[in-house]
Scaffold this motif. Structure first.
Motif, mmCIF file in Angstrom:
data_model
loop_
_atom_site.group_PDB
_atom_site.id
_atom_site.type_symbol
_atom_site.label_atom_id
_atom_site.label_comp_id
_atom_site.label_asym_id
_atom_site.label_seq_id
_atom_site.Cartn_x
_atom_site.Cartn_y
_atom_site.Cartn_z
ATOM 1 N N PRO A 35 0.803 -1.221 0.000
ATOM 2 C CA PRO A 35 0.000 0.000 0.000
ATOM 3 C C PRO A 35 0.839 1.276 0.000
ATOM 4 N N ASP A 36 2.067 1.204 0.480
ATOM 5 C CA ASP A 36 2.943 2.379 0.534
ATOM 6 C C ASP A 36 3.955 2.410 -0.600
ATOM 7 N N ARG A 64 9.028 -10.248 -8.540
ATOM 8 C CA ARG A 64 8.006 -9.281 -8.154
ATOM 9 C C ARG A 64 6.779 -10.032 -7.642
ATOM 10 N N THR A 65 6.256 -9.539 -6.541
ATOM 11 C CA THR A 65 5.017 -10.068 -5.984
ATOM 12 C C THR A 65 4.478 -9.022 -5.017
ATOM 13 N N ASP A 66 3.341 -9.300 -4.398
ATOM 14 C CA ASP A 66 2.840 -8.336 -3.418
ATOM 15 C C ASP A 66 3.302 -8.751 -2.012
ATOM 16 N N ARG A 67 3.323 -7.768 -1.129
ATOM 17 C CA ARG A 67 3.819 -7.982 0.235
ATOM 18 C C ARG A 67 3.056 -9.093 0.953
ATOM 19 N N ASP A 68 1.748 -9.124 0.801
ATOM 20 C CA ASP A 68 0.951 -10.129 1.509
ATOM 21 C C ASP A 68 1.327 -11.545 1.072
ATOM 22 N N PHE A 69 1.486 -11.740 -0.229
ATOM 23 C CA PHE A 69 1.845 -13.077 -0.693
ATOM 24 C C PHE A 69 3.265 -13.442 -0.255
#
Length: 125
Positions: A35-36, A64-69
């Motif tokens: 989100p940041d 590359r991936t999202d923080r949650d995953f």
């Protein structure tokens, strides 16, 4: 350290996984969308050791991936290679580091090697 991602990288730098071969050498950059913005983690792997920094440096492979995953992988709740096949993680660069991901992350809790399930002889059930 309550953030599982920071804890994961701190542990990786302190004590690399035993499954990491001493001959493995190269650089990997993780770019984690959150989100940041994008968090960057850079790994240098050499002689069975891992050095971690937060700089955006050139790397042999960029993931590359999202923080949650990524947090799920860091906790051992998701396996990297199937995640890559599902496109939950994308990679750019040298393919051998895609395979290396399995050695860098903890195995899922309660997971067992297929040979152990087959009695250690590789027999099919």
């Amino acid at each position: 350290m309550s953030d599982p991602i920071e804890a994961y990288f701190a542990q990786l730098a302190r004590r690399p996984p035993e499954r990491l071969h001493r001959r493995t050498a190269g650089t990997v950059r993780f770019e984690l969308d959150g989100p940041d913005g994008v968090d960057v983690w850079h790994l240098t792997i050499a002689d069975g050791r891992v050095t971690v920094c937060r700089e955006r440096r050139d790397a042999d492979t960029v993931f590359r991936t999202d923080r949650d995953f990524f947090a799920r992988m860091a906790r051992g709740e998701a396996k990297p290679l199937p995640a890559w096949l599902r496109n939950d993680i994308t990679a750019e660069g040298r393919f051998r580091f895609v395979i290396l991901l399995e050695r860098l992350f903890p195995a899922p809790a309660g997971g067992r090697h297929p040979r152990a399930v087959a009695g250690g002889r590789g027999e099919r059930g």
